[in-house]
Design a protein around this motif. Structure first.
Motif, PDB file in Angstrom:
ATOM      1  N   VAL A 194       4.935   5.685   1.724  1.00  0.00           N
ATOM      2  CA  VAL A 194       4.158   5.218   2.873  1.00  0.00           C
ATOM      3  C   VAL A 194       4.964   4.276   3.762  1.00  0.00           C
ATOM      4  O   VAL A 194       4.600   4.059   4.923  1.00  0.00           O
TER       5      VAL A 194
ATOM      6  N   VAL B 221      -1.825  10.882  -1.763  1.00  0.00           N
ATOM      7  CA  VAL B 221      -0.402  10.679  -1.487  1.00  0.00           C
ATOM      8  C   VAL B 221       0.237  10.121  -2.754  1.00  0.00           C
ATOM      9  O   VAL B 221       0.016   8.971  -3.119  1.00  0.00           O
TER      10      VAL B 221
ATOM     11  N   TRP C 105      -0.380   0.199   4.490  1.00  0.00           N
ATOM     12  CA  TRP C 105      -0.727   1.275   5.423  1.00  0.00           C
ATOM     13  C   TRP C 105      -0.439   0.907   6.873  1.00  0.00           C
ATOM     14  O   TRP C 105      -0.815   1.667   7.780  1.00  0.00           O
TER      15      TRP C 105
ATOM     16  N   HIS D 106      -3.248   6.419  -1.614  1.00  0.00           N
ATOM     17  CA  HIS D 106      -1.896   6.400  -2.163  1.00  0.00           C
ATOM     18  C   HIS D 106      -1.933   5.877  -3.593  1.00  0.00           C
ATOM     19  O   HIS D 106      -2.615   4.904  -3.886  1.00  0.00           O
TER      20      HIS D 106
END
Length: 284
Positions: free
Chosen positions: A249, A111, A25, A89
């Motif tokens: 991501v 996500v 992230w 995610h």
């Protein structure tokens, strides 16, 4: 932390997925921080170590289970002064849905999320992506190594091999066998930790995002997951992005995806809850 003077939610909790750590992230966290958000990106319990340390000693990964991971984030979120935006995610997106089912979050975004119990689609690319873990029942209690070849197929399929290998070195860790098995066989377990009440009306607005060329969680799976929520009157949205892999991501162009997720969540969180009780049908 909490809300701005105007009442806008300004805290985001980011939940990473299988084969990853909070490092995945890093771009999103910096971008959201620069937009004035307070960003929290905790590791799964016991995994608050570097990628390199977890590769050398993957014991903390082998100990993971869906129940303990969700309980970990549940405790973190309940300790906040106000409900945050929750984003996850991959398996983190599944955990985000479970947390929403518990009444947590001002808005929730999955996500490319792993599927909740009830999704029956299992495309071939998804089976191939999970084969390194699923090929042996003994892997259920192990942290299974994730090779550069594995990464190139599962996360790096839109990248050059050189770029894929570079991303593997920076981000990838072994996969938690128990977590993957729990997700893969959720529909056979009446008490699966992946179950949610898809008909719940009083939950936070939920956005599920999919990628056109995702091998791990293909768009058809995310679309089917979103479709389950049509039983609910709470706001549920689905959005598919062209050319996006499971590494969305960090894949080139991630900024567009990050901005879409945050902008949607901020708008949805600002709506009166009775306004959000109206679903958006999956469009694609």
């Amino acid at each position: 932390m909490g809300a701005t003077p105007q009442g806008q939610v300004d805290t985001v909790v980011l939940i990473h997925g299988l084969w990853m750590t909070p490092r995945s992230w890093e771009g999103w966290a910096q971008r959201y921080t620069e937009r004035g958000m307070h960003v929290i990106a905790p590791a799964w319990p016991g995994m608050d170590r570097s990628v390199e340390e977890l590769r050398d000693d993957p014991g903390p990964i082998a100990e993971q289970s869906m129940a303990t991971i969700v309980a970990h984030y549940d405790k973190i979120i309940r300790a906040l002064p106000r409900p945050p935006i929750i984003m996850g995610h991959s398996f983190g997106g599944l955990f985000a849905q479970v947390l929403a089912d518990r009444g947590l979050g001002a808005a929730v975004v999955g996500v490319h999320p792993a599927a909740v119990k009830g999704v029956l689609k299992v495309p071939l690319s998804q089976l191939r992506s999970g084969f390194p873990i699923l090929r042996s029942p003994a892997n259920r209690n192990k942290a299974v190594p994730f090779t550069p070849d594995d990464f190139a197929y599962t996360f790096g399929n839109t990248m050059s091999r050189e770029d894929s290998d570079r991303a593997w070195r920076r981000y990838a860790v072994p996969g938690a066998g128990r977590v993957f098995f729990e997700g893969a066989f959720a529909n056979l377990d009446p008490r699966s930790p992946a179950r949610v009440d898809v008909g719940r009306n009083e939950r936070a607005p939920l956005l599920l995002m999919a990628g056109e060329v995702d091998h791990v969680v293909p768009a058809s799976v995310v679309r089917a997951n979103a479709g389950l929520y049509q039983k609910s009157r709470a706001l549920t949205a689905y959005e598919q992005f062209a050319g996006r892999s499971h590494f969305t991501v960090g894949q080139d162009g991630w900024e567009q995806i990050a901005d879409y997720a945050l902008d949607w969540a901020l708008r949805a969180a600002a709506l009166p809850r009775d306004v959000t009780i109206a679903s958006e049908a999956p469009r694609r």
